[in-house]
Scaffold this motif. Structure first.
Motif, PDB file in Angstrom:
ATOM      1  N   GLU A  12       0.838  -1.210   0.000  1.00  0.00           N
ATOM      2  CA  GLU A  12       0.000   0.000   0.000  1.00  0.00           C
ATOM      3  C   GLU A  12       0.870   1.256   0.000  1.00  0.00           C
ATOM      4  OE1 GLU A  12      -4.078  -1.157   2.339  1.00  0.00           O
ATOM      5  OE2 GLU A  12      -2.279  -0.885   3.569  1.00  0.00           O
ATOM      6  N   GLY A  16       0.981   3.679  -3.042  1.00  0.00           N
ATOM      7  CA  GLY A  16       0.255   4.898  -2.713  1.00  0.00           C
ATOM      8  C   GLY A  16      -1.251   4.745  -2.835  1.00  0.00           C
ATOM      9  N   GLU A  17      -1.737   3.531  -2.598  1.00  0.00           N
ATOM     10  CA  GLU A  17      -3.183   3.290  -2.672  1.00  0.00           C
ATOM     11  C   GLU A  17      -3.558   2.170  -1.702  1.00  0.00           C
ATOM     12  OE1 GLU A  17      -3.670   2.280  -6.829  1.00  0.00           O
ATOM     13  OE2 GLU A  17      -3.477   0.134  -6.429  1.00  0.00           O
ATOM     14  N   PRO A  18      -4.817   2.118  -1.277  1.00  0.00           N
ATOM     15  CA  PRO A  18      -5.249   1.042  -0.385  1.00  0.00           C
ATOM     16  C   PRO A  18      -5.192  -0.315  -1.094  1.00  0.00           C
ATOM     17  CG  PRO A  18      -7.024   2.648  -0.731  1.00  0.00           C
ATOM     18  CD  PRO A  18      -5.873   3.066  -1.578  1.00  0.00           C
ATOM     19  N   THR A  21      -7.855  -1.236  -3.633  1.00  0.00           N
ATOM     20  CA  THR A  21      -7.714  -0.711  -4.992  1.00  0.00           C
ATOM     21  C   THR A  21      -6.799  -1.610  -5.825  1.00  0.00           C
ATOM     22  OG1 THR A  21      -8.043   1.532  -4.159  1.00  0.00           O
ATOM     23  CG2 THR A  21      -7.037   1.319  -6.348  1.00  0.00           C
ATOM     24  N   THR A  22      -5.685  -2.030  -5.223  1.00  0.00           N
ATOM     25  CA  THR A  22      -4.767  -2.929  -5.929  1.00  0.00           C
ATOM     26  C   THR A  22      -5.452  -4.270  -6.196  1.00  0.00           C
ATOM     27  OG1 THR A  22      -2.902  -1.859  -4.823  1.00  0.00           O
ATOM     28  CG2 THR A  22      -2.481  -3.992  -5.860  1.00  0.00           C
ATOM     29  N   ARG A  25      -7.657  -3.949  -9.134  1.00  0.00           N
ATOM     30  CA  ARG A  25      -6.861  -3.966 -10.367  1.00  0.00           C
ATOM     31  C   ARG A  25      -6.570  -5.416 -10.782  1.00  0.00           C
ATOM     32  NH1 ARG A  25      -3.816   0.972 -11.465  1.00  0.00           N
ATOM     33  NH2 ARG A  25      -3.985   2.451  -9.748  1.00  0.00           N
TER      34      ARG A  25
END
Length: 180
Positions: A12, A16-18, A21-22, A25
């Motif tokens: 994370e 730079g994202e929770p 979110t990954t 993706r």
């Protein structure tokens, strides 16, 4: 010491994202129906030029996802086998340390016979000794210079069939390494 799951918090921070979110993706890239390479290939360009060492972080994120969905357990490779490594910084020159450790191999390692002859090689940075074992396990002793009088020595056992074999080899390698 059991092998740990991938550290989601580090991923994370790097991306730079929770994690959610990954994970989305990865699910959008095929999720559980996609193989490791397909997931990594889909995620790779999304972080190129955005994250330092993005290829390394992408691999970590895919492994974390595979652990989360139950495809892998910690320490398991994409092919279903396991690897374990032990390391120590030791006084001495890298090639001398590799040779000293290799001299303790008497045709077997951890009770398993060598298959074929061991191989040695040198690069500008590292010295290697590699051997295959009769059960399919592969062993690598590698050393690299850390300072004028010390080298980092790493012994890796790969292609292990189970988490139990991983722990057995970890214990063996921890005992084998101090022989120099």
């Amino acid at each position: 010491m059991a092998t740990k799951a991938v550290n989601i918090e580090s991923i994370e921070k790097a991306f730079g994202e929770p994690w959610a979110t990954t994970r989305k993706r990865l699910e959008d890239a095929g999720g559980a129906s996609a193989i490791h390479k397909e997931l990594a290939d889909a995620l790779y360009p999304q972080f190129e030029g955005v994250v330092d060492k993005h290829g390394w972080w992408v691999q970590g994120a895919v492994v974390a996802y595979e652990q989360e969905i139950g495809r892998r357990v910690p320490g398991q490779r994409a092919d279903g086998t396991f690897d374990v490594a032990v390391s120590r910084t030791i006084a001495g020159q890298r090639s001398d340390l590799v040779a000293a450790l290799a001299s303790h191999v008497d045709g077997t390692l951890n009770g398993t016979a060598l298959k074929g002859e061991p191989r040695t090689s040198e690069t500008a940075k590292r010295s290697f000794w590699r051997a295959n074992l009769e059960d399919g396990t592969k062993i690598e002793i590698a050393a690299e210079t850390k300072s004028e009088d010390k080298s980092l020595v790493v012994i890796t056992a790969s292609k292990l069939p189970s988490p139990e074999a991983l722990e057995d080899w970890r214990a063996f390698l921890k005992g084998f390494l101090p022989q120099i």
